[in-house]
Design an enzyme around this catalytic site. Sequence first.
Site, PDB file in Angstrom:
ATOM      1  CG  HIS A 189      75.341  38.512  87.514  1.00  0.00           C
ATOM      2  ND1 HIS A 189      74.905  37.935  86.343  1.00  0.00           N
ATOM      3  CD2 HIS A 189      74.663  37.887  88.520  1.00  0.00           C
ATOM      4  CE1 HIS A 189      74.016  37.002  86.626  1.00  0.00           C
ATOM      5  NE2 HIS A 189      73.857  36.950  87.933  1.00  0.00           N
ATOM      6  CG  ASN A 244      70.359  35.974  86.313  1.00  0.00           C
ATOM      7  OD1 ASN A 244      71.390  35.665  85.731  1.00  0.00           O
ATOM      8  ND2 ASN A 244      70.223  35.837  87.623  1.00  0.00           N
ATOM      9  CB  CYS A 279      76.298  34.532  88.446  1.00  0.00           C
ATOM     10  SG  CYS A 279      74.639  33.819  88.450  1.00  0.00           S
TER      11      CYS A 279
END
Length: 328
Positions: A254, A284, A114
């Site tokens: 994020h 996500n 990520c």
Amino acid sequence: MSAGVHMCGFGHSVPDRAIPSAEIEARLGLDPGWIERRSGIVGRHYASDHESLTDMALPAAQQALSDAGIDTGEIGLLLLATSTPDHLLPPSAPLLAHRLGLSHPGAVDITGACGGFLYALSFAEGFVRAQQKSALVVAANILSRRINEQERASAILFADAAGAVVLKPHSSSERGMRAFELCSDGAGYDLIKIPVGGTRHPYDRPHAPEDRMMHIENGQQVFAKAVSMMANSGSAVLERADVAPEAVNHFVPHQANRRMFDKVAEKIRLPKDRVRSSVERYGNSSAATIPLTLSLIHHEQKLLRSGDHVLMSAAGAGMTGGSALWVL
């Protein structure tokens, strides 16, 4: 000689197949609206069976190059942040560069989960300053093929998407990275993982089918560590740049979980109206979420202005992450 770096092009791409949260709730036996309440996610997109990572990254990169209005021959470096390449070997970035028609730039994958986009962005920014050549940073993932559909912690979150930005030299020293901090916490190495497929547990040894899929060991611990990493690095970056939280025009975190990045914004003392989100529609997609969100607020909302301060922050598997403050 140019002293700054201009983020001059934005692009994104998502697969056609839309998956509403209600579909996942029905499969897992969850109450209607449970996923949105826990994560802020209403929907996400999954790639079709025939789509590869570079298939999805290609249109995002093409849009960013078109938006930048520069010739493909100007790109000296392509960095591809991904955890789901076309193949384990070779890297996918050279293939993407070839499909884009770039003139043999440096091209390599960045496997930073990520946090991968922020690592790639910091490396590319340094390249542009040092080499006085433009760079293309792409982040893309097809996480739907790594979801254990019976594991609630991962099944409700992950998605497929791509985002891209173009960086080029600029005459103003005020443009570009004002400050950044990259960090890691290997004590949380096993909190998010795909157990099988590396040299520790190769595919040719006996294993359970679910060990090929994403596994989140302790969701609460992941949440706490990610919030701490993002908030601490974000605060450090603002302090280093001598920029007050209220001077940040856009906070682009994020997009792991709405509750997570709202908590980060609260800890950094950022105004709520500066938080930019795409998690509701797109879920996500790991490293892709920050450039995806940047592209959406540029192309759809027309929010980005010259001179704006953009704070970006991420944390994920490893644990790895950090924050960066960019002046557009």
